[in-house]
Design an enzyme around this catalytic site. Structure first.
Site, short mmCIF file in Angstrom:
data_model
loop_
_atom_site.label_atom_id
_atom_site.label_comp_id
_atom_site.label_asym_id
_atom_site.label_seq_id
_atom_site.Cartn_x
_atom_site.Cartn_y
_atom_site.Cartn_z
N SER A 60 -5.37 4.37 -21.04
CA SER A 60 -6.51 3.44 -20.95
C SER A 60 -6.33 2.15 -21.76
O SER A 60 -6.82 1.10 -21.33
CB SER A 60 -7.83 4.13 -21.29
OG SER A 60 -7.77 4.68 -22.58
N VAL A 83 -4.91 -4.72 -0.62
CA VAL A 83 -6.33 -4.60 -0.98
C VAL A 83 -6.81 -3.15 -0.99
O VAL A 83 -7.96 -2.89 -1.36
CB VAL A 83 -7.25 -5.47 -0.08
CG1 VAL A 83 -6.86 -6.93 -0.17
CG2 VAL A 83 -7.26 -5.01 1.37
N ARG A 84 -5.93 -2.20 -0.64
CA ARG A 84 -6.29 -0.78 -0.80
C ARG A 84 -6.31 -0.38 -2.27
O ARG A 84 -6.82 0.69 -2.62
CB ARG A 84 -5.29 0.10 -0.03
CG ARG A 84 -5.34 -0.03 1.47
CD ARG A 84 -6.63 0.52 2.07
NE ARG A 84 -6.81 1.95 1.83
CZ ARG A 84 -6.29 2.92 2.59
NH1 ARG A 84 -5.59 2.61 3.65
NH2 ARG A 84 -6.50 4.20 2.31
N HIS A 85 -5.74 -1.24 -3.11
CA HIS A 85 -5.70 -0.93 -4.55
C HIS A 85 -7.02 -1.30 -5.19
O HIS A 85 -7.28 -2.47 -5.50
CB HIS A 85 -4.48 -1.59 -5.20
CG HIS A 85 -3.22 -0.95 -4.74
ND1 HIS A 85 -2.73 0.20 -5.31
CD2 HIS A 85 -2.40 -1.24 -3.70
CE1 HIS A 85 -1.65 0.59 -4.67
NE2 HIS A 85 -1.42 -0.28 -3.68
N GLN A 95 -10.73 -16.15 7.29
CA GLN A 95 -10.44 -16.64 8.65
C GLN A 95 -11.74 -16.97 9.39
O GLN A 95 -11.71 -17.37 10.53
CB GLN A 95 -9.64 -15.60 9.45
CG GLN A 95 -8.18 -15.53 9.06
CD GLN A 95 -7.38 -14.65 9.99
OE1 GLN A 95 -7.92 -13.72 10.62
NE2 GLN A 95 -6.09 -14.89 10.10
N ASN A 165 -4.98 -5.10 -13.99
CA ASN A 165 -4.66 -4.85 -15.39
C ASN A 165 -3.33 -4.08 -15.47
O ASN A 165 -2.79 -3.64 -14.44
CB ASN A 165 -5.83 -4.16 -16.12
CG ASN A 165 -6.13 -2.77 -15.59
OD1 ASN A 165 -5.22 -1.98 -15.35
ND2 ASN A 165 -7.41 -2.47 -15.41
N ARG A 167 -2.46 -1.22 -16.51
CA ARG A 167 -2.45 0.19 -16.06
C ARG A 167 -2.33 0.24 -14.54
O ARG A 167 -1.54 1.00 -13.98
CB ARG A 167 -3.73 0.89 -16.52
CG ARG A 167 -3.74 2.35 -16.18
CD ARG A 167 -5.02 3.01 -16.58
NE ARG A 167 -4.93 4.45 -16.51
CZ ARG A 167 -5.89 5.29 -16.85
NH1 ARG A 167 -7.03 4.82 -17.33
NH2 ARG A 167 -5.72 6.58 -16.75
N ARG A 176 4.57 0.96 -4.84
CA ARG A 176 5.00 -0.08 -3.90
C ARG A 176 6.44 -0.56 -4.11
O ARG A 176 6.95 -1.32 -3.31
CB ARG A 176 4.03 -1.27 -3.96
CG ARG A 176 2.59 -0.89 -3.69
CD ARG A 176 2.39 -0.29 -2.31
NE ARG A 176 0.98 -0.03 -2.02
CZ ARG A 176 0.52 0.35 -0.84
NH1 ARG A 176 1.36 0.55 0.16
NH2 ARG A 176 -0.77 0.58 -0.66
C1 FAD Z 1 4.30 4.65 1.05
C2 FAD Z 1 2.81 4.59 1.33
C3 FAD Z 1 2.31 4.95 2.55
C4 FAD Z 1 0.94 4.90 2.81
N1 FAD Z 1 0.48 5.27 4.04
C5 FAD Z 1 -0.85 5.23 4.30
C6 FAD Z 1 -1.37 5.61 5.57
O1 FAD Z 1 -0.63 5.97 6.47
N2 FAD Z 1 -2.70 5.54 5.78
C7 FAD Z 1 -3.58 5.16 4.79
O2 FAD Z 1 -4.78 5.13 5.03
N3 FAD Z 1 -3.12 4.79 3.58
C8 FAD Z 1 -1.79 4.81 3.31
N4 FAD Z 1 -1.34 4.42 2.09
C9 FAD Z 1 -2.29 3.90 1.11
C10 FAD Z 1 -2.66 4.96 0.03
O3 FAD Z 1 -3.29 6.07 0.59
C11 FAD Z 1 -3.61 4.32 -1.02
O4 FAD Z 1 -4.82 3.93 -0.40
C12 FAD Z 1 -3.02 3.10 -1.68
O5 FAD Z 1 -1.67 3.30 -2.01
C13 FAD Z 1 -3.81 2.79 -2.95
O6 FAD Z 1 -3.46 3.77 -3.91
P1 FAD Z 1 -4.47 4.45 -4.90
O7 FAD Z 1 -5.71 4.88 -4.18
O8 FAD Z 1 -3.74 5.49 -5.68
O9 FAD Z 1 -4.68 3.24 -5.90
P2 FAD Z 1 -5.91 2.40 -6.48
O10 FAD Z 1 -7.00 2.20 -5.49
O11 FAD Z 1 -5.24 1.21 -7.00
O12 FAD Z 1 -6.46 3.31 -7.62
C14 FAD Z 1 -5.70 3.61 -8.78
C15 FAD Z 1 -6.01 5.02 -9.20
O13 FAD Z 1 -7.39 5.07 -9.60
C16 FAD Z 1 -7.94 6.33 -9.25
N5 FAD Z 1 -9.02 6.11 -8.29
C17 FAD Z 1 -9.34 4.96 -7.66
N6 FAD Z 1 -10.44 5.13 -6.90
C18 FAD Z 1 -10.79 6.43 -7.03
C19 FAD Z 1 -11.82 7.22 -6.48
N7 FAD Z 1 -12.72 6.75 -5.62
N8 FAD Z 1 -11.90 8.51 -6.84
C20 FAD Z 1 -11.03 9.04 -7.71
N9 FAD Z 1 -10.00 8.35 -8.27
C21 FAD Z 1 -9.90 7.06 -7.93
C22 FAD Z 1 -6.81 7.16 -8.64
O14 FAD Z 1 -6.18 7.90 -9.64
C23 FAD Z 1 -5.87 6.09 -8.13
O15 FAD Z 1 -4.53 6.54 -7.99
C24 FAD Z 1 0.03 4.47 1.80
C25 FAD Z 1 0.55 4.09 0.56
C26 FAD Z 1 1.90 4.14 0.31
C27 FAD Z 1 2.41 3.71 -1.05
#
Ligand code: FAD
Length: 236
Positions: A60, A83-85, A95, A165, A167, A176
């Site tokens: 943390s 933006v999935r992060h 757009q 950040n 972390r 990635r």
């Molecule tokens: C090689 C690869 C292939 C992928 N393929 C697909 C796919 O086919 N389809 C698809 O939909 N996605 C896919 N993804 C996306 C993946 O599922 C994640 O959405 C994305 O990588 C973001 O990661 P994250 O959720 O760990 O990270 P972040 O959103 O950055 O979150 C960081 C960490 O915070 C914690 N966290 C965040 N939000 C929550 C929550 N709500 N509850 C509990 N803990 C939380 C978790 O520990 C998480 O690891 C892929 C990703 C990779 C790297």
């Protein structure tokens, strides 16, 4: 235009701030004293401490150091993954409000597997230009840009400002920079890692996929593990 990322801003002295914040947990000193104490430490001592912090799972304190990037020339294919992060903050060019195709050309990122072959490149460019022509025609007829954009390719270029950040960056680089990740987001992550290593060399001395930081955790390993950080950073 190839993807171009810059580090716009970051927390001043990120290595020291994270170390001071972490030392707060184990010290009876005040924050100001701790920052001064950490500033007097050698880089080796700080690095040892930060490495131990990471290894112990006490992650943390890394959240106190933020890094803000500007990127352009990234496809919407890659930005959709970015933006999935959820622990990052994003501002992305709209757009709806910004008319596309202002340069006159279809601003689409061309994957190397397509640009490396004249025949596939011709097919790709032809379709991209046709999409842009249809978009412009729809706009001229009076269709709002927010609806006309539905015809644009997924590979259309976008611009973003985003903040992560330290972390979240470690997590992002682990996912990635793996060779199993999509090529464009790997390129983006590699450029970002180079930038943050210059700003915070101790925090990001070792960073990236599990083959670099430990043992490969992939279910389907690529079989081409990176030898070390140099190998990881030197890839094109
Ligand atoms: C090689 C690869 C292939 C992928 N393929 C697909 C796919 O086919 N389809 C698809 O939909 N996605 C896919 N993804 C996306 C993946 O599922 C994640 O959405 C994305 O990588 C973001 O990661 P994250 O959720 O760990 O990270 P972040 O959103 O950055 O979150 C960081 C960490 O915070 C914690 N966290 C965040 N939000 C929550 C929550 N709500 N509850 C509990 N803990 C939380 C978790 O520990 C998480 O690891 C892929 C990703 C990779 C790297």
């Amino acid at each position: 235009m190839p993807c171009n990322v810059i580090l716009l801003e970051h927390t001043p002295r990120p290595d020291g701030l994270v170390a001071a914040a972490a030392r707060m947990c184990y010290s009876d000193m005040g924050a100001r004293e701790l920052v001064a104490r950490v500033a007097e430490e050698t880089d080796e001592a700080r690095e040892r401490f930060l490495a131990g912090l990471w290894k112990s799972g006490h992650h943390s304190p890394l959240e106190h150091a933020s890094f803000t990037f500007g990127v352009d020339g990234l496809s919407r294919v890659a930005s959709h993954q970015l933006v999935r992060h959820r622990m990052a903050s994003f501002s992305q060019q709209s757009q709806r409000y910004v008319k596309m195709g202002q340069s006159g050309d279809a601003a689409v990122v061309t994957p190397p597997s397509i640009s490396s072959n004249q025949r596939t490149l011709d097919i790709f460019r032809r379709q991209a230009e046709a999409s842009l022509a249809a978009y412009e025609e729809l706009c001229k007829i009076g269709v709002p840009a927010e609806d006309a954009r539905f015809i644009l390719p997924h590979g259309w270029e976008t611009r973003l400002v985003f903040t992560m950040n330290a972390r979240e960056l470690q997590h992002f680089f682990a996912l990635r920079l793996c060779r199993r990740a999509q090529w464009e987001i790997q390129n983006l992550a590699r450029q970002m890692l180079k930038l943050v290593r210059a700003a915070a060399p101790l925090l990001f001395r070792v960073s990236g996929p599990s083959c670099v930081t430990g043992t490969c955790s992939e279910v389907h390993p690529c079989g081409r593990r990176y030898a070390d950080m140099e190998d990881l950073l030197s890839q094109k």
